[in-house]
Design an enzyme around this catalytic site. Structure first.
Site, short mmCIF file in Angstrom:
data_model
loop_
_atom_site.label_atom_id
_atom_site.label_comp_id
_atom_site.label_asym_id
_atom_site.label_seq_id
_atom_site.Cartn_x
_atom_site.Cartn_y
_atom_site.Cartn_z
N CYS A 111 0.80 -1.23 0.00
CA CYS A 111 0.00 0.00 0.00
C CYS A 111 0.84 1.28 0.00
O CYS A 111 0.30 2.38 -0.12
CB CYS A 111 -0.96 -0.02 1.18
N HIS A 247 -3.35 6.98 1.64
CA HIS A 247 -3.78 5.66 1.20
C HIS A 247 -5.15 5.38 1.83
O HIS A 247 -5.35 5.60 3.02
CB HIS A 247 -2.75 4.61 1.62
N ASN A 277 -10.17 -0.72 0.21
CA ASN A 277 -8.71 -0.55 0.17
C ASN A 277 -8.17 -1.23 -1.09
O ASN A 277 -8.20 -2.44 -1.19
CB ASN A 277 -8.13 -1.18 1.45
#
Ligand code: COA
Length: 321
Positions: A111, A247, A277
């Site tokens: 990520c 993020h 996500n």
């Protein structure tokens, strides 16, 4: 000399899975997922692949930036979930775009991947090595998800985002990036390619495993520290920052980071409600949405900050043109 983002693009699979559908697979509820994560829906691949989404996002970014693929010197794809190992995803994008002059490679930093891809392209462009670069985050996390684990399957989604960068006059802001492999156990996924047969496909051991609370605590401590340090390193004050594009993991993480930084939540745009996500694609997808709807405009200073498996984390300042 520095690197300037001149075009963005993104792609999300057309299939949308809402929280109620997840509640048919594991014991959970729409209310629980919304409250603890902020996620309402996620896009999940059906016919798409990590490669096809990367190609689509890249094509859109080139069109947006009015850049011919033959101008590209560099293509970096950040991914942990490609459908192919060889050739790398970036070379497949090169083939699709006919970007014959580009040097192509993939990056694996989960990520934090898009921030690290941005920093890498920035270093090449500001160092005068290349003139035009394409950076992409593309993920099919649904392939790595254990759909029987309610602690993780509620979180993730699929998608891709891309940005085209050109070398140009301007200040290069120095990023802050960190890794702590000693804490890597908090978020893991074993390679499926270590086994000679396919029995493991249904094995949770080969899906994402996570200590949710450890990751949460890590993110809310380290991300504000990295942002503060980046601002300090570059002599930039918080008042000068228009947007903090984090993020998109969890709305509670974003809220906690805003609080620790002492900055208003309005400066922290979110689209995780729709996408979940999407790992290294999340910041790129959000940048593209904000460019298209006019929230990003020339002269703004923007912080991008990534965090995730590794553990890895970091922040960079982008001066939007
Ligand atoms: N639905 C309903 N209940 C759930 C659930 C779900 N989807 N997932 C866990 N629970 C239960 C647990 O079993 C536990 O029950 P118990 O008290 O009876 O044992 C309870 O809810 C609390 O679990 P806990 O793990 O403490 O919840 P949490 O508040 O930490 O939320 C996460 C879990 C995963 C949402 C949260 O830890 C998180 O978002 N962490 C960060 C993860 C992340 O962003 N990772 C990617 C970073 S790149």
């Amino acid at each position: 000399m520095t690197g300037i983002i001149c075009g963005t693009g993104s792609y999300a699979p057309s299939y949308v899975m809402d929280n109620n559908e997840i509640a048919t697979m594991v014991e959970t509820s729409d209310e629980w997922i919304r409250e603890r994560t902020g996620v309402v829906t996620r896009h999940i691949i059906k016919d798409e692949t990590t490669v096809s989404m990367a190609c689509e996002a890249a094509t859109r970014a080139l069109a947006d930036g009015d850049v011919d693929a033959r101008e590209l010197d560099l293509i970096i794809v950040s991914t942990i979930s490609s459908n192919i190992i060889l050739p790398c995803t970036a070379c497949e994008v090169q083939k699709e775009l006919d970007a014959e002059h580009a040097t192509c490679f993939d990056m694996s930093a989960a990520c934090s991947g898009f921030v690290l891809a941005y920093n890498t392209a920035l270093a090449y462009l500001s160092g005068g090595i290349y003139k035009t670069a394409l950076i992409i985050g593309s993920e099919s996390l649904s392939n790595l998800t254990n759909w029987k684990d309610r602690g993780t399957c509620i979180l993730f989604g699929d998608g891709a985002g891309a940005a085209v960068m050109r070398a140009g006059e301007g200040k290069t802001y120095f990023p802050v990036t960190c890794s702590d492999g000693m804490k890597g156990n908090a978020l893991t996924c074993q390679s499926r390619h270590t086994l000679a047969d396919t029995r493991h496909m249904a094995d949770p051991e080969y899906s994402i495993q996570m200590d949710g609370q450890a990751v949460f605590k890590f993110a809310v401590k380290k991300v504000p520290e990295a942002i503060d340090e980046t601002l300090k390193k570059n002599g930039v004050k918080k008042e000068e920052i228009t947007w903090y594009i984090l993020h998109q993991a969890n709305s509670r993480i974003v809220e906690a980071v805003a609080k620790r930084l002492g900055e208003p939540l309005e400066k922290f745009p979110m689209n995780l409600q729709e996408y979940g996500n999407t790992s290294s694609a999340s910041i790129a997808i959000l940048l593209d949405e904000m460019k298209r709807d006019g929230r990003l405009s020339g002269g703004q200073k923007v912080v991008i900050a990534g965090f995730g498996a590794g553990l890895t984390w970091g922040a960079s300042i982008i001066e939007w043109r």
